[in-house]
Every structure is written in structure tokens, then in C-alpha cells.
Design an enzyme around this catalytic site. Structure first.
Site, mmCIF file in Angstrom:
data_model
loop_
_atom_site.group_PDB
_atom_site.id
_atom_site.type_symbol
_atom_site.label_atom_id
_atom_site.label_comp_id
_atom_site.label_asym_id
_atom_site.label_seq_id
_atom_site.Cartn_x
_atom_site.Cartn_y
_atom_site.Cartn_z
ATOM 1 C CG ASP A 9 -1.941 0.610 1.102
ATOM 2 O OD1 ASP A 9 -2.560 1.710 0.841
ATOM 3 O OD2 ASP A 9 -1.610 1.381 2.998
ATOM 4 C CB SER A 10 -0.186 5.089 -0.698
ATOM 5 O OG SER A 10 -1.039 4.477 0.701
ATOM 6 C CE1 TYR A 41 2.348 5.898 -3.226
ATOM 7 C CE2 TYR A 41 1.098 4.131 -4.454
ATOM 8 C CZ TYR A 41 2.157 4.520 -3.590
ATOM 9 O OH TYR A 41 3.166 4.193 -3.514
ATOM 10 C CB CYS A 72 -2.809 0.783 -2.491
ATOM 11 S SG CYS A 72 -3.448 2.461 -2.624
ATOM 12 C CG ASN A 73 -9.333 1.005 -2.376
ATOM 13 O OD1 ASN A 73 -10.843 0.726 -2.961
ATOM 14 N ND2 ASN A 73 -9.335 0.675 -0.959
ATOM 15 C CB THR A 74 -5.232 5.408 -4.750
ATOM 16 O OG1 THR A 74 -5.810 6.013 -3.349
ATOM 17 C CG2 THR A 74 -5.172 6.372 -5.645
ATOM 18 C CB CYS A 203 -9.561 4.766 1.307
ATOM 19 S SG CYS A 203 -7.540 4.602 2.081
ATOM 20 C CG HIS A 205 -4.843 4.656 4.699
ATOM 21 N ND1 HIS A 205 -4.509 4.339 3.959
ATOM 22 C CD2 HIS A 205 -3.832 5.355 5.771
ATOM 23 C CE1 HIS A 205 -2.916 4.718 3.948
ATOM 24 N NE2 HIS A 205 -2.896 4.778 5.108
HETATM 25 N N1 DGL Z 1 -5.242 3.362 1.132
HETATM 26 C C1 DGL Z 1 -4.615 3.699 0.153
HETATM 27 C C2 DGL Z 1 -6.341 3.592 -0.668
HETATM 28 O O1 DGL Z 1 -6.979 2.520 -0.401
HETATM 29 C C3 DGL Z 1 -4.675 5.196 0.156
HETATM 30 C C4 DGL Z 1 -3.931 6.207 -1.014
HETATM 31 C C5 DGL Z 1 -3.183 7.312 -0.494
HETATM 32 O O2 DGL Z 1 -2.273 6.784 -0.007
HETATM 33 O O3 DGL Z 1 -3.953 8.581 -0.446
HETATM 34 O O4 DGL Z 1 -6.719 4.398 -1.275
#
Ligand code: DGL
Length: 280
Positions: A9-10, A41, A72-74, A203, A205
Site C-alpha cells: 500500500d502507499s 498517493y 490500495c484502492n488508488t 480506501c 486506511h
Molecule cells: N490506502 C490507499 C487507498 O486505498 C490510500 C491512498 C493514498 O495514499 O492516498 O486508496
């Protein structure tokens, strides 16, 4: 025996997915990689997210890993398809990268993923809200993929800028709760009186602040648990592809691109698990 499965993940959000995967697959070994040096991200340009996501996967591949879950969804919304269709076959044929978007679309629509023949959901129509990073919202990936399979579903997207950083920096319950309140109010305006049936915290998080979402959303709204849904989907994938499973000792290893000394506050991400991050 296959090597451990990589989860990245980010930053720390993917730990919520790792926790659920560990519970679903107790013998499986995992290696976690957080790009804390580059988090978040969610406000970065697409090209940069693609580059960072490829770099994360490659660093795990260099450890001998053959299956990576982009938790990570992004990254899943922006980069995964290009990784799977272009980068992987050219650079690492035989290895696999999965994401967190497909399992959610499958769970919402009740349809197994088939990109060429998506099919039509028989589930009753619903109004669904997706809370996500700005970039995930801008991609429109959830709304597009759900509506393709369930044209009667309303999918409303609400970006939550600043929430990932606030969680990563552990800014305290009052600030986190206020931020979540603010985004739920914005969603309410978007809904313009329409009934909300289900919410996706899109997300990895956000499950860490799920209690604030529950408090701020109308009672009775279902909050989908992305970590549990993704873990179930990974288990199913490994049953179909046992060559990637390593059902041996369930060891967990943690790596970061950032400074491990700054990650001492992370117990909340995986309660009961010692998070001994090593530098890459
Ligand atoms: N956990 C990442 C997600 O699911 C966070 C993205 C980010 O770093 O902004 O999108």
C-alpha cells in the site's frame, strides 16, 4: 513450496487488509511493504501513481515473491489494469498482481468478474456511497464498474482529501472524527434526500476510522468491510491457483520505504500483532 504473498500500500492502510488475510489464511506467509516515504498517493497525478505502484510490486518481486496484492484502492483504480495487461506480461510473465476493487464490485453485484462479459446483476437496486481518495473518485472506477453490471444502482462518490494523511500521522480522535463528519455531511448534500443503503470505505486506511463513519452516517446503513471481502476473495483465488499458496508457517514480515522508527504508533492497524518494520 510457493514463497510468501506480497501485500503493499502507499503506507499503512494495507495493514487492515493484511490483518483480514491473515485471519482468513492462517498458515499463509505474507510480506508487507508500505511506501511510507511517498504516502499519500491519493492526490498525485495518474502517471506518478502508476510508476510508484510498479516500483512497489517490483520491490516485492525482487524478494522472490510471485503474487502481490495491491491493497490500495488508488493504485487498484489507476494502475492495476496497466500492470496486469502491459507491464506484467512483458517483465514478469508467470507472476500475478491482484487488487482490491474487483472483489468489492463482485460483492456488490453478486457477479463473478468477467471483463469481456460483465453480466447483469439480479440484486435489488441500491443507493451506494463510495468514500475514497480524490484520485480514486476521479477515476470513476467503482461507479463505472458497478453501473455496468447493475444499471439500476446509484453510486455516489465522496472524496475525502486529507483523511489518509491524518490517519498516517495519527492526529488524534477529535480531528479524525471531525474530518469524517465533514465528509459525511458533504455526502448527505449529494444524496439530496435519497435513502442510502450501503457504504463502501474505498480506501484501505478508512476502516481504521469506521467507528466515526458509523456515528456520522444514518443508522441502518450497511458499511461494507473491504478487508474481509478482499481476504475472502484471495482465499478463493488461492483455492483456484494453489501454486501461489504457501500453507506453512504463517510468518509475517514488514518492510517500509520510510523510516521504521516513525512507525511505532501502528498497533491500531493490526491489534495484537507486533509490527516490526524493516527498511527496504
Ligand atoms: N490506502 C490507499 C487507498 O486505498 C490510500 C491512498 C493514498 O495514499 O492516498 O486508496
Amino acid at each position: 513450496m510457493a514463497p510468501a504473498i506480497g501485500i503493499c500500500d502507499s503506507g499503512s492502510g494495507g495493514l487492515t487488509v493484511l490483518g483480514a488475510c491473515g485471519r482468513a489464511l492462517p498458515g499463509q506467509a505474507f510480506v508487507y511493504l508500505g511506501d511510507h516515504a511517498k504516502a499519500p498517493y491519493g492526490g498525485r497525478p495518474e502517471a506518478e501513481i502508476l510508476e510508484l505502484s510498479i516500483h512497489l510490486v517490483e520491490q516485492l518481486f525482487e524478494k522472490g515473491i510471485r503474487l502481490v496484492l495491491l491493497a490500495c484502492n488508488t493504485s487498484s483504480a489507476i494502475a492495476l489494469r496497466r500492470i496486469q495487461e502491459q507491464w506484467l506480461p512483458k517483465n514478469y510473465p508467470g507472476r500475478r498482481v491482484l487488487g482490491v476493487l474487483v472483489p468489492i464490485v463482485e460483492a456488490l453485484t453478486g457477479l463473478d468478474w468477467d471483463r469481456d462479459n460483465p453480466g447483469l446483476s439480479t440484486y435489488p437496486n441500491k443507493n451506494v456511497a463510495v468514500f475514497a481518495t480524490q484520485r480514486t473518485v476521479d477515476s470513476g472506477a467503482y461507479a463505472h464498474q458497478v453501473r455496468l453490471r447493475a444499471p439500476g444502482f446509484q453510486v455516489v462518490q465522496q472524496p475525502c482529501p486529507g483523511l489518509v494523511s491524518a490517519i498516517e500521522e495519527d492526529r488524534g480522535e477529535a480531528i479524525l472524527s471531525d474530518l469524517v463528519q465533514e465528509f459525511c455531511q458533504k455526502l448527505k448534500k449529494q444524496m439530496a434526500g435519497k435513502k442510502l443503503d450501503a457504504v463502501l470505505l474505498g480506501c484501505t486506511h478508512y476502516p481504521l476510522v469506521e467507528k466515526f463513519f458509523s456515528e456520522a452516517l444514518p443508522s441502518g446503513v450497511e458499511i461494507l468491510s473491504q478487508p474481509e471481502i478482499v481476504a475472502k476473495s484471495l482465499k478463493n483465488y488461492l483455492q483456484r491457483h494453489p501454486e501461489f499458496a504457501d500453507d506453512s508457517n504463517g510468518t509475517l514480515e514488514f518492510f517500509t520505504t520510510g523510516d521504521p522508527a516513525r512507525l511505532a504508533h501502528l498497533e491500531q492497524f493490526m491489534p495484537g500483532q507486533a509490527l516490526d518494520f524493516k527498511p527496504l
